[in-house]
Scaffold this motif. Structure first.
Motif, PDB file in Angstrom:
ATOM      1  N   GLY A 133       0.812  -1.222   0.000  1.00 44.14           N
ATOM      2  CA  GLY A 133       0.000   0.000   0.000  1.00 44.14           C
ATOM      3  C   GLY A 133       0.837   1.259   0.000  1.00 44.14           C
ATOM      4  O   GLY A 133       2.061   1.202  -0.187  1.00 44.14           O
ATOM      5  N   SER A 134       0.167   2.398   0.188  1.00 43.56           N
ATOM      6  CA  SER A 134       0.906   3.659   0.209  1.00 43.56           C
ATOM      7  C   SER A 134       0.415   4.558   1.343  1.00 43.56           C
ATOM      8  O   SER A 134      -0.765   4.529   1.693  1.00 43.56           O
ATOM      9  CB  SER A 134       0.742   4.388  -1.123  1.00 43.56           C
ATOM     10  OG  SER A 134      -0.600   4.785  -1.271  1.00 43.56           O
ATOM     11  N   GLU A 173      -4.544   2.548   0.626  1.00 42.08           N
ATOM     12  CA  GLU A 173      -4.047   3.875   0.222  1.00 42.08           C
ATOM     13  C   GLU A 173      -4.431   4.821   1.331  1.00 42.08           C
ATOM     14  O   GLU A 173      -5.607   5.127   1.511  1.00 42.08           O
ATOM     15  CB  GLU A 173      -4.735   4.323  -1.064  1.00 42.08           C
ATOM     16  CG  GLU A 173      -4.005   3.917  -2.306  1.00 42.08           C
ATOM     17  CD  GLU A 173      -4.771   4.367  -3.532  1.00 42.08           C
ATOM     18  OE1 GLU A 173      -5.244   5.520  -3.558  1.00 42.08           O
ATOM     19  OE2 GLU A 173      -4.910   3.526  -4.431  1.00 42.08           O
ATOM     20  N   LYS A 175      -4.102   8.457   3.222  1.00 40.88           N
ATOM     21  CA  LYS A 175      -3.681   9.862   3.038  1.00 40.88           C
ATOM     22  C   LYS A 175      -3.908  10.625   4.327  1.00 40.88           C
ATOM     23  O   LYS A 175      -4.964  10.534   4.929  1.00 40.88           O
ATOM     24  CB  LYS A 175      -4.526  10.523   1.954  1.00 40.88           C
ATOM     25  CG  LYS A 175      -4.070  10.186   0.581  1.00 40.88           C
ATOM     26  CD  LYS A 175      -4.739  11.088  -0.449  1.00 40.88           C
ATOM     27  CE  LYS A 175      -4.548  10.434  -1.817  1.00 40.88           C
ATOM     28  NZ  LYS A 175      -5.798  10.201  -2.507  1.00 40.88           N
TER      29      LYS A 175
END
Ligand code: ADP
Length: 271
Positions: A133-134, A173, A175
């Motif tokens: 993932g990020s 993901e 953020k």
């Protein structure tokens, strides 16, 4: 007429008492079920890392393993990783227990939040990337000062990021954004995970509460992370809110009062 009115009042009172008692029993049943699930999870969660550390240590006691440097490092890393995980879990339980007993101590001091966030991210980024993932972030371009407890605020951020990772179905993901709104700093943690059904959203900050669908994804937990987070943020005169959509993801937002002017005082509060 008087006796009819009396009987009606009596019936009303009996029905009311019965309903009240049932509500009480059911609510207690719910709490005891939650506690039972909690203890089951706790046992399971603690057993796994303890067993892994024991296995790694047993292997390291064997001479032929220690002759092999690569294997030695591999087992040491395994023991270290699991030991860390165990430490985090123990701390979570201790924090909640301390807040129950009223002995959770916050050491408030001026903190630059971006620096704190970056430190938390550096610990978690590797873990997120291991899942394919990020973890990305977008900060307002000015340093942001709040009056807070560095350790507890880092724990809160780790809990939110940990959840964002745990409750993902595919590659997570995640953020993180910071924004300023009036006199508040907003830190939002957005994920693309399973989301939370509307009927449960009001309960996710309750102690021991876990959305029943969580285990479908074999996600373990104690139902303590968010109640701890809410409590810590509340003690900082802030709040945590959540927006979520099933199948799309969730956004948890921390609201913290901004420090209007730089002060160098420290303060300890027991809660
Ligand atoms: P835990 O994750 O240990 O169960 P928490 O208190 O951190 O406990 O969270 C409570 C519950 O809220 C979780 O069990 C899960 O059902 C739900 N939840 C928390 N964060 C998320 C998220 N980012 N996405 C979906 N569900 C979440």
């Amino acid at each position: 007429l008087g006796s009819v009115a009396g009987a009606t009042t009596l019936t009303f009172c009996t029905v009311f008492s019965l309903l009240y008692a049932l509500r009480l029993i059911f609510s207690q049943k719910k709490v005891s079920e939650m506690r039972r699930d909690f203890i089951n999870n706790l046992t399971h969660e603690f057993k796994t890392p303890i067993a892994t550390v024991s296995l790694a240590l047993e292997a390291l006691l064997k001479f032929d393993i220690r002759k092999d440097d690569q294997k030695t490092v591999q087992y040491l890393e395994m023991a270290q990783k699991e030991n860390k995980r165990l430490g985090v879990m123990v701390q979570k339980v201790l924090n909640i227990a301390a807040s129950e007993k009223g002995t959770l101590r916050l050491q408030l001091e001026p903190l630059e939040m971006h620096q704190l966030l970056e430190e938390v991210f550096s610990q978690l980024k590797i873990q997120v990337e291991e899942y394919g993932g990020s973890l990305t972030w977008e900060f307002v371009r000015v340093p942001i000062w709040v009056y807070g407890d560095a350790i507890h605020l880092s724990n809160v951020m780790s809990n939110l990021l940990d959840n964002a990772l745990k409750y993902s179905v595919k590659q997570p993901e995640i953020k993180v954004r910071t924004t300023i709104h009036q006199n508040e700093l907003l830190i939002s943690v957005e994920d693309t995970g399973i989301g939370i059904e509307k009927e449960y959203i009001g309960q996710v900050f309750d102690k021991f509460f876990r959305v029943p669908t969580g285990d479908i994804h074999n996600v373990k937990g104690f139902g303590l992370g968010l109640s701890y987070a809410a409590m810590v943020i509340q003690r900082h005169m802030g709040e945590i809110t959540v927006n979520s959509e099933v199948g799309k993801g969730s956004v948890f937002t921390i609201h913290l009062p901004l420090l209007k002017q730089r002060i160098d005082e420290k303060e300890i509060i027991d809660c």
